[in-house]
Design a protein around this motif. Structure first.
Motif, PDB file in Angstrom:
ATOM      1  N   PHE A 192       8.146 -12.448   3.709  1.00  0.00           N
ATOM      2  CA  PHE A 192       7.972 -13.777   4.313  1.00  0.00           C
ATOM      3  C   PHE A 192       8.031 -13.656   5.836  1.00  0.00           C
ATOM      4  O   PHE A 192       8.858 -12.904   6.363  1.00  0.00           O
ATOM      5  N   TYR A 193       7.169 -14.396   6.509  1.00  0.00           N
ATOM      6  CA  TYR A 193       7.004 -14.195   7.957  1.00  0.00           C
ATOM      7  C   TYR A 193       6.957 -15.511   8.725  1.00  0.00           C
ATOM      8  O   TYR A 193       6.555 -16.547   8.186  1.00  0.00           O
ATOM      9  N   LYS A 194       7.342 -15.397  10.031  1.00  0.00           N
ATOM     10  CA  LYS A 194       7.233 -16.561  10.913  1.00  0.00           C
ATOM     11  C   LYS A 194       5.880 -16.586  11.596  1.00  0.00           C
ATOM     12  O   LYS A 194       5.440 -17.627  12.077  1.00  0.00           O
ATOM     13  N   ASP A 195       5.241 -15.430  11.738  1.00  0.00           N
ATOM     14  CA  ASP A 195       3.981 -15.393  12.497  1.00  0.00           C
ATOM     15  C   ASP A 195       2.977 -14.442  11.847  1.00  0.00           C
ATOM     16  O   ASP A 195       3.361 -13.490  11.161  1.00  0.00           O
ATOM     17  N   ILE A 196       1.716 -14.700  12.108  1.00  0.00           N
ATOM     18  CA  ILE A 196       0.641 -13.932  11.473  1.00  0.00           C
ATOM     19  C   ILE A 196       0.532 -12.518  12.051  1.00  0.00           C
ATOM     20  O   ILE A 196       0.129 -11.584  11.361  1.00  0.00           O
ATOM     21  N   GLU A 197       0.954 -12.370  13.350  1.00  0.00           N
ATOM     22  CA  GLU A 197       0.857 -11.035  13.967  1.00  0.00           C
ATOM     23  C   GLU A 197       1.695 -10.020  13.187  1.00  0.00           C
ATOM     24  O   GLU A 197       1.261  -8.890  12.960  1.00  0.00           O
ATOM     25  N   SER A 198       2.899 -10.444  12.782  1.00  0.00           N
ATOM     26  CA  SER A 198       3.771  -9.520  12.032  1.00  0.00           C
ATOM     27  C   SER A 198       3.181  -9.188  10.662  1.00  0.00           C
ATOM     28  O   SER A 198       3.340  -8.074  10.158  1.00  0.00           O
ATOM     29  N   VAL A 199       2.480 -10.152  10.082  1.00  0.00           N
ATOM     30  CA  VAL A 199       1.804  -9.887   8.803  1.00  0.00           C
ATOM     31  C   VAL A 199       0.756  -8.796   9.013  1.00  0.00           C
ATOM     32  O   VAL A 199       0.675  -7.812   8.264  1.00  0.00           O
ATOM     33  N   GLY A 200      -0.029  -8.973  10.090  1.00  0.00           N
ATOM     34  CA  GLY A 200      -1.099  -8.001  10.393  1.00  0.00           C
ATOM     35  C   GLY A 200      -0.527  -6.622  10.663  1.00  0.00           C
ATOM     36  O   GLY A 200      -1.054  -5.610  10.180  1.00  0.00           O
ATOM     37  N   LYS A 201       0.586  -6.597  11.400  1.00  0.00           N
ATOM     38  CA  LYS A 201       1.185  -5.293  11.746  1.00  0.00           C
ATOM     39  C   LYS A 201       1.716  -4.595  10.487  1.00  0.00           C
ATOM     40  O   LYS A 201       1.595  -3.381  10.342  1.00  0.00           O
ATOM     41  N   THR A 202       2.329  -5.360   9.592  1.00  0.00           N
ATOM     42  CA  THR A 202       2.834  -4.771   8.337  1.00  0.00           C
ATOM     43  C   THR A 202       1.681  -4.117   7.589  1.00  0.00           C
ATOM     44  O   THR A 202       1.766  -2.976   7.121  1.00  0.00           O
ATOM     45  N   MET A 203       0.591  -4.854   7.508  1.00  0.00           N
ATOM     46  CA  MET A 203      -0.561  -4.362   6.734  1.00  0.00           C
ATOM     47  C   MET A 203      -1.160  -3.111   7.373  1.00  0.00           C
ATOM     48  O   MET A 203      -1.462  -2.129   6.677  1.00  0.00           O
ATOM     49  N   ASP A 204      -1.302  -3.173   8.715  1.00  0.00           N
ATOM     50  CA  ASP A 204      -1.858  -2.005   9.422  1.00  0.00           C
ATOM     51  C   ASP A 204      -1.021  -0.762   9.147  1.00  0.00           C
ATOM     52  O   ASP A 204      -1.536   0.320   8.869  1.00  0.00           O
ATOM     53  N   LYS A 205       0.304  -0.952   9.208  1.00  0.00           N
ATOM     54  CA  LYS A 205       1.188   0.206   9.048  1.00  0.00           C
ATOM     55  C   LYS A 205       1.154   0.737   7.612  1.00  0.00           C
ATOM     56  O   LYS A 205       1.202   1.957   7.409  1.00  0.00           O
ATOM     57  N   ILE A 206       1.074  -0.181   6.660  1.00  0.00           N
ATOM     58  CA  ILE A 206       1.000   0.262   5.257  1.00  0.00           C
ATOM     59  C   ILE A 206      -0.239   1.127   5.052  1.00  0.00           C
ATOM     60  O   ILE A 206      -0.185   2.216   4.465  1.00  0.00           O
ATOM     61  N   LYS A 207      -1.346   0.652   5.562  1.00  0.00           N
ATOM     62  CA  LYS A 207      -2.596   1.406   5.359  1.00  0.00           C
ATOM     63  C   LYS A 207      -2.577   2.725   6.130  1.00  0.00           C
ATOM     64  O   LYS A 207      -3.026   3.760   5.633  1.00  0.00           O
ATOM     65  N   SER A 208      -2.028   2.667   7.370  1.00  0.00           N
ATOM     66  CA  SER A 208      -1.969   3.899   8.175  1.00  0.00           C
ATOM     67  C   SER A 208      -1.036   4.925   7.547  1.00  0.00           C
ATOM     68  O   SER A 208      -1.188   6.126   7.754  1.00  0.00           O
ATOM     69  N   ALA A 209      -0.037   4.447   6.774  1.00  0.00           N
ATOM     70  CA  ALA A 209       0.901   5.370   6.118  1.00  0.00           C
ATOM     71  C   ALA A 209       0.281   6.016   4.876  1.00  0.00           C
ATOM     72  O   ALA A 209       0.951   6.759   4.162  1.00  0.00           O
ATOM     73  N   GLY A 210      -0.968   5.719   4.625  1.00  0.00           N
ATOM     74  CA  GLY A 210      -1.652   6.345   3.489  1.00  0.00           C
ATOM     75  C   GLY A 210      -1.502   5.592   2.187  1.00  0.00           C
ATOM     76  O   GLY A 210      -1.889   6.083   1.126  1.00  0.00           O
ATOM     77  N   ILE A 211      -0.931   4.385   2.253  1.00  0.00           N
ATOM     78  CA  ILE A 211      -0.808   3.584   1.026  1.00  0.00           C
ATOM     79  C   ILE A 211      -2.021   2.660   0.940  1.00  0.00           C
ATOM     80  O   ILE A 211      -2.256   1.867   1.850  1.00  0.00           O
ATOM     81  N   THR A 212      -2.806   2.811  -0.123  1.00  0.00           N
ATOM     82  CA  THR A 212      -3.920   1.878  -0.332  1.00  0.00           C
ATOM     83  C   THR A 212      -3.501   0.916  -1.429  1.00  0.00           C
ATOM     84  O   THR A 212      -3.439   1.297  -2.601  1.00  0.00           O
ATOM     85  N   PRO A 213      -3.183  -0.320  -1.043  1.00  0.00           N
ATOM     86  CA  PRO A 213      -2.682  -1.246  -2.074  1.00  0.00           C
ATOM     87  C   PRO A 213      -3.755  -1.567  -3.111  1.00  0.00           C
ATOM     88  O   PRO A 213      -4.948  -1.437  -2.847  1.00  0.00           O
TER      89      PRO A 213
END
Lengths: 400, 470
Positions: free
Chosen positions: B228-249
């Protein structure tokens, strides 16, 4: 709210997403002619009301609806295309648009005159000859449903060979000489009649074994008027239901035991809507069973009745079956249940047949032993002797 | 009815029989609507063929008489693809609804176009396989419709859209020719890829009568992680990092507060009060390694939000998946009245651009003063703006302005005006804008030339895809 406002109040909510078509049994049975599907009915109703004076023939679309309510259970907007069909039948019957169905007209007249769709009120009580009932303010109401099945099956056997236009012509002719309807007493499937009578006797026997005391009105039991309601004859239904209620009141009835889901739904939910003073308790017979059962050595599948599971009426029949046997439900079950096609049997037998064949195959995929909990379901799905009514299956499983 | 039209209908009836050619008003009316807010013209006839041969016969007759033809299966289009702007003929493919073959070793299923997607997956599940494209309408939508719009869905972040899952097809052309594009093989280097060309062509080139679809084994074990998030930027950053870490959801979805509120009950989650956005990520793995995968993803979530839920119970996961899939539908309860419509936008940007684009889109919504909620497939950058449109001339204009403003944001961020719903008649102005902005209107001219090769008399789905400015 007048009738048109009632209909528009529902159709305006529709977003035409088509989810209802994915579960509407009549659509596939009519080669995807959308006018025979839930969404098509809502769109057609909306169009017809917005274009009064059109010359469209609306009857077949709305009369062919099974009123199973599968549609509303998947609709994201909460639109009940079944209710739209019910209201549109009332609209047609009022003479506002479309032609009345001659078979429906005949059935209506027969119910009003003889208190039975085929004029067979006396015959509907024959199953109980010889059975002793208690003097009680609780009464079993059969709704004539088990009793009518042998006649509709035999009539449809003949109808298969007659062109539909001719059938409608014959219906119009009989309507003009209504006593002729009583000739239908000669057309019945003898084996099915014996079986249906046996089912009713089994139900009585199980209730008695459960310690339930109740009476039966015999040949005074009126047909509850379901077809009047289902076919949109609301004015006639209101008057008829009041007559039935008055009879029950005169007899001092305080509690009704129903034995089929259609009658149960009608008395439980529709009667109180039209007769505010209707204070009679309605209970389904399976909920009164207090018996010990043996385990069934095998698996079964269940055809759940739409008028219970999709019309939101609770009952214990499925729980009882689960306690007896290894139940393997069809993929479409519960709120996604598929109707047996039975309600179309009188007006659209070809459609009813296609639906029942499809449903039978779906059930058989799960188990060879199919249990129905409604005489209409039994009549439509009994393509082999491994299909049994709840009453005949369960009575054999009672621990002695 | 014009004389030539009347002659064509007579010929159709004599060719296929009156049961398969609907001509009465009450039978035609239901085909004037699909799931879009647009109403079509009443067709002169609706055809219910059962096989490719009958479709060839219908098309030959219509082509000879220059009669407009619209192809339709379940009629779930959100862009008006399956209704007609002209009083022509509609061909329903719903009676071609058989699953012809399932081959798990070569991993394909052969289907007719009228097979509903959920029905296909129900069958495939018996073999422990599935067909990945899963539009939210999968209960009703069909193989044919999803091919014609290149449908995507929640799983597109892992599996891509429909075009990744079609090996070949049989297609009937307007002159009655039946052609095969592609084959049963995973690889094929054999000239122009007409299969790819057909996908997303929205019935403007031909009628698909059989499709060879790739299928995939079901994931062994899965888990759902929700933050759960207060802002969309943090959502985007979470997603970027997940994908960059090699996790393809398997699935990566976001939703705004309006959307969360509409499905709050269905999800059955405790939602912290500060929440403005929610991120939902599904991961999969062999059973023995699932916990490790969950921990990797959860640690990334924790960097950007304090509240993270992990769900591994299959029933709960299914409930939340169903709630999310029903988000568009649930929004219907938020309408101010029954006449208010919800028009669903469908732009897409590269996923790394999503946070920035979202901020600009939120500003568009505020500036235009139109009520809208936002959700979408963050894993692939697909944003659905659900616009509450008053069903009036002014309401429609306001909606169209907001659609255009959002489209321009997507174009600026190297995105596209339609990700998975197609163009139909609803978005052809937006598509024109996209190519205009890219200084590439000639692309549209090439598309038109291709259409001319397939459909020289322009009888198929006229008015779809292509916008003709005054």
């Amino acid at each position: 709210m007048n009738l048109i406002e009632k209909i528009e109040n529902i159709t305006d909510k529709c977003i035409s997403c088509g989810f209802c078509e994915s579960v509407c049994p009549t659509l596939g049975a009519n080669e995807y002619n959308s006018v025979f599907g839930a969404r098509g009915r809502v769109i057609l109703a909306d169009f017809a009301l917005k274009h009064p004076g059109n010359n469209m023939e609306l009857g077949d679309s709305f009369y062919s609806c099974l009123d199973c309510y599968a549609c509303v259970n998947v609709c994201p907007a909460g639109v009940n295309a079944g209710v739209v069909s019910e209201l549109m039948k009332e609209y047609i019957v009022s003479g506002a648009s479309g032609n009345k169905n001659p078979i429906a007209e005949l059935i209506k007249d027969s119910i009003i005159k003889y208190e039975n769709p085929l004029g067979l009120k006396k015959e509907a009580a024959e199953w109980a000859y010889g059975i002793e009932f208690n003097k009680s303010d609780t009464v079993i109401i059969t709704g004539h449903m088990y009793q009518m099945m042998p006649y509709t099956r035999a009539i449809n056997k003949v109808r298969k060979y007659i062109d539909e236009a001719v059938v409608r012509g014959i219906a119009s002719a009989i309507k003009n000489h209504i006593p002729l309807i009583k000739l239908s007493r000669h057309f019945y499937d003898a084996g099915l009649r014996e079986k249906m009578n046996r089912d009713l006797k089994n139900i009585v026997s199980m209730l008695k074994s459960s310690g339930v005391e109740f009476d039966y009105l015999g040949s005074d039991e009126p047909y509850p008027g379901m077809f009047l309601y289902d076919l949109g004859y609301m004015e006639e239904f209101k008057a008829y239901a009041l007559k039935v209620y008055n009879l029950l009141k005169e007899r001092g009835i305080k509690k009704i035991i129903t034995v089929d889901p259609h009658t149960h739904d009608l008395l439980m939910n529709v009667y109180p809507e039209y007769i505010p003073e209707f204070g009679i308790e309605v209970v389904y017979y399976t909920d009164l069973l207090n018996l010990k059962f043996k385990k069934f050595n095998g698996n079964i599948t269940i055809q759940e009745p739409c008028h219970m599971v999709l019309h939101n009426n609770n009952f214990r029949a499925v729980d009882i079956l689960n306690s007896i046997a290894d139940v393997r439900m069809a993929d479409r079950n519960g709120k996604l249940n598929m109707c047996c096609g039975g309600p179309d049997e009188l007006l659209f037998p070809e459609s009813a047949k296609k639906i029942s064949v499809q449903r039978y195959a779906e059930l058989k995929e799960k188990s060879d032993n199919v249990i129905t909990i409604c005489p209409l379901c039994y009549n439509n799905l009994a393509y082999d002797n491994k299909v049994e009514d709840f009453s005949e299956f369960v009575i054999d499983m009672i621990s002695k | 009815m014009q004389k030539s039209t009347s002659a064509a209908v007579t010929e159709l009836i004599s060719g296929l029989g009156s049961k398969k050619i609907l001509t009465t008003a009450e039978e035609l009316v239901p085909f004037m609507k699909d799931a879009s807010y647009i109403s079509g013209k009443m067709p002169v006839a609706v055809c219910l063929p059962e096989n490719a041969g009958e479709i060839a016969k219908i098309l030959s007759i219509c082509n000879k008489h220059r009669l407009d033809v619209t192809i339709r299966s379940a009629g779930t289009s959100l862009t008006g693809s399956s209704i007609s702007g002209f009083p022509g003929v509609i061909i329903s493919t719903m009676n071609l609804n058989r699953i012809l073959e399932i081959n798990t070793s070569s991993r394909y299923a052969v289907c007719e176009p009228g097979v509903r997607l959920d029905k296909l997956n129900q069958e495939l599940k018996k073999y422990n396989f599935f067909y990945p494209p899963d539009p939210a309408s999968s209960r009703a939508s069909t193989v044919g419709g999803s091919l014609s719009t290149n449908a995507g869905g929640l799983r597109a972040v892992r599996y891509g859209a429909t075009k990744e899952w079609v090996l070949g097809m049989d297609v009937v052309l307007p002159d009655g020719h039946i052609i095969r594009t592609g084959e049963y093989t995973l690889k094929r280097s054999a000239g122009y890829d007409l299969t790819a060309l057909m996908i997303g062509s929205e019935g403007t080139l031909g009628v698909v009568t059989k499709a060879i679809l790739k299928i995939e084994p079901l994931p062994e074990s899965t888990a759902k992680i929700i933050g759960f998030y207060k802002d969309i930027e943090s959502v985007g950053k979470t997603m970027d990092k997940i994908k960059s870490a090699g996790i393809t959801p398997l699935i990566a979805e976001f939703m705004d507060l309006g959307t969360i509120n509409s499905i709050r009950k269905g999800m059955g989650l405790e939602i912290p009060e500060y929440t403005k956005f929610l991120l939902m990520v599904d991961v999969d793995s062999p059973l023995e390694a699932l916990n490790r995968k969950i921990e990797s993803a959860r640690n990334i979530f924790k960097e950007f939000t304090g509240d993270v839920n992990v769900i591994t119970d299959i029933k709960r996961m299914d409930e939340i998946y169903a709630a999310r899939k029903g988000a568009y539908s649930a929004l219907l309860d938020l309408r101010e009245n029954n006449n208010q419509l919800i028009v669903i936008g469908d732009v897409i940007v590269p996923s790394s651009e999503l946070a920035g684009a979202m901020t600009e889109i939120e500003k568009c919504v505020r500036d235009d003063g139109v009520k809208a909620t936002l959700f979408g497939h963050i894993g692939d950058g697909n944003i659905h703006a659900n616009i509450f449109m008053d069903n009036t001339e002014e309401g429609r204009k306001n909606m169209e302005k907001l659609q255009m403003d959002i489209a321009k944001v997507a174009i600026t961020h190297n995105g596209c005006v339609s990700a998975e719903h197609g163009i139909g008649t609803e978005k052809n102005r937006l598509l024109y804008e996209e190519y205009l902005e890219r200084d590439s209107l000639y692309t549209l001219e090439i598309m038109k030339s291709i259409k001319k090769v397939f459909d020289p008399n322009n009888i198929l789905n006229r008015g779809k895809i292509f916008y003709e400015p005054d």
